[in-house]
Design a protein around this motif. Structure first.
Motif: not given
Length: 219
Positions: A93-96, A106-111, A117-120
């Motif tokens: 549940g920490s990556r989208l 795109k792979c998004w992860s919590m910063a 705060s999310w970054e890809s």
């Protein structure tokens, strides 16, 4: 407005609380077509909406909502050029993952482990071929809920780990991380996240080498 209901006796639902958000202008905020939505094991909901500029340009937005704090809505300009067709959370549940009608994933992860705060930094591409199905490779472990013990106070009594073979493994049996996607023309693409941070992608056709592209348009 957010209307959250919880199960009650007799199969009915009790209203837990109602949360009203600031109203968005219909001239600038419009539902994306198709609408993509996904719910994570951390009770985070991701959904899409398009933001229209004065020049009528669309920004494809991904919104993250924590159901435990639904008054806080976090918005991400996805930088997808075409409509987002799929959203998929990983097992933690920490990556989208987000995929669009142009074949971009795109792979998004919590910063810093923050839900606001999310970054890809990684992704893959099947250029010009809309993604219609998307899933993470499984790590071989999942939680099973024991319904008959749902009222237990201990987490260990309510849940147990079910083990089975992961989708792909490294030497030594360690599960490989990555995702699998299917396009509208029948291409299957598998992307592996290497320990170095690089993405290794392979694509094959479901039609045994004889495939064609089906025209598909999104607003």
């Amino acid at each position: 407005m957010c209307d959250l209901r919880r199960p009650a006796a007799g199969g009915m639902m009790d209203l837990a609380y109602v949360c009203e958000w600031e109203k968005w202008s219909k001239s600038t905020h419009c539902p994306s077509v198709p609408l993509a939505c996904a719910w994570s094991c951390r009770n985070l909901i991701a959904f899409t909406m398009d933001l229209r500029s004065d020049d009528q340009d669309l920004t494809r937005m991904i919104h993250i909502l924590d159901t435990e704090h639904p008054w806080d809505l976090h918005s991400i300009p996805s930088e997808h050029r075409e409509a987002i067709t799929c959203l998929e959370w990983d097992q933690s549940g920490s990556r989208l993952l987000s995929a669009d009608a142009d074949g971009q994933i795109k792979c998004w992860s919590m910063a810093d482990h923050l839900a606001n705060s999310w970054e890809s930094s990684v992704g893959s591409l099947v250029e010009g071929d809309p993604i219609v199905a998307l899933s993470w490779l499984h790590n071989g472990v999942k939680l099973a809920l024991h319904v008959e013990k749902s009222g237990a106070s201990s987490f260990g009594e309510k849940f147990s780990r079910v083990k089975f073979s992961p989708s792909l493994t490294l030497f030594g049996g360690k599960p490989m991380e990555g995702w699998i996607a299917v396009t509208v023309s029948g291409l299957v693409t598998v992307s592996l996240l290497k320990p170095s941070g690089q993405v290794l992608t392979s694509t094959e056709s479901l039609c045994g080498g004889l495939w064609w592209r089906v025209p598909l348009s999104y607003p």
